[in-house]
Design an enzyme around this catalytic site. Structure first.
Site, PDB file in Angstrom:
ATOM      1  CG  ASP A 297      -1.963  -1.070   1.201  1.00  0.00           C
ATOM      2  OD1 ASP A 297      -2.270  -1.565   0.105  1.00  0.00           O
ATOM      3  OD2 ASP A 297      -2.465  -1.435   2.277  1.00  0.00           O
TER       4      ASP A 297
ATOM      5  CG  ASP B 160     -11.057  -2.165  -0.806  1.00  0.00           C
ATOM      6  OD1 ASP B 160     -10.407  -3.200  -1.032  1.00  0.00           O
ATOM      7  OD2 ASP B 160     -10.645  -1.026  -1.082  1.00  0.00           O
TER       8      ASP B 160
END
Length: 251
Positions: A11, A130
């Site tokens: 990330d 997500d």
């Protein structure tokens, strides 16, 4: 049957690799390019780079970072974050990315999946979802998990597949960073509904969790961050343990 894949996830925020819990409390864990090169050398099958603040902040994933990554590694890597048009995808693929990941933009504009897949092929398009549980249903979110949508996980995943997505990357926001394991029953249900490969993300705390999602969970690949970033297990160690469990991985 294809070998199961191990995919470290990086990330990225402002060019630096970060990690948090449930998408919050981000900490700097290292240089994105150097970490990727290290994982490639250790035997990672692929890498995923997600510019986690690109959509929220309204900017584009930096193609210069993608170019630097492509110069250093020799394994496939996927890039996501801030991709909202065919031109965005083109710039990243031209910079050296092997695949692009769509999340918020695909929910806002589902035909974008067909546009990119039609131009570059299904294999270049990964749909990232997500999702978190809400009243007993898995509901998709956007903007780094900050906004709830009316898209239900299973129906949206199937629609994305039918529009041309070549892979699904499903992250459980309820499990992300907790190291308590993946929601394997959910991955199994997805694998029974879809014909495209499924990448499991969110919750890996040890080798057993990864073995479980790749076997009983029916996932084709396991994506993890914390256990690799903090050197709780190395990729060679993990792959040897998976082989001993009878799971086919490339050594």
């Amino acid at each position: 049957m294809a070998a199961k894949r191990i995919i470290p996830c990086l990330d990225v925020k402002d060019g630096v690799t970060v990690k948090g819990i449930n998408f919050e409390g981000l900490r700097n864990v290292g240089d994105a390019v150097e970490m990727g090169a290290s994982y490639a050398a250790e035997g990672a099958d692929e890498l995923v780079y997600l510019d986690i603040s690109a959509t929220q902040e309204g900017r584009k994933t930096f193609c210069t970072l993608v170019s630097r990554i492509a110069e250093r590694i020799n394994i496939p890597f996927t890039v996501g974050g801030g991709i909202s048009s065919l031109d965005d995808a083109a710039r990243l693929l031209d910079a050296g990315a092997d695949k692009i990941s769509l999340n918020s933009a695909a929910i806002a504009n589902p035909p974008l999946i067909e546009q990119i897949a039609g131009r570059y092929g299904n294999q270049f398009v990964v749909i990232a979802i997500d999702a978190k549980q809400c009243n007993g249903r898995w509901m998709a979110t956007t903007h780094g998990g900050r906004r709830m949508t009316d898209k239900e996980l299973f129906s949206w995943a199937y629609e994305a597949q039918e529009r041309g997505a070549g892979e699904l990357l499903f992250t459980s926001m309820d499990h992300d960073g907790t190291k308590q394991g993946y929601p394997c029953h959910t991955y199994k249900a997805l694998s029974e509904r879809l014909s495209i490969p499924i990448i499991a993300s969110g919750g890996a705390g040890n080798a057993e969790h990864i073995a479980e999602v790749l076997s009983s969970g029916g996932a084709d690949a396991a994506l993890a961050a914390s256990i690799f970033h903090y050197r709780e297990i190395t990729i060679p160690q993990l792959k040897l343990l998976l082989r001993r469990r009878g799971i086919d991985v490339r050594l």
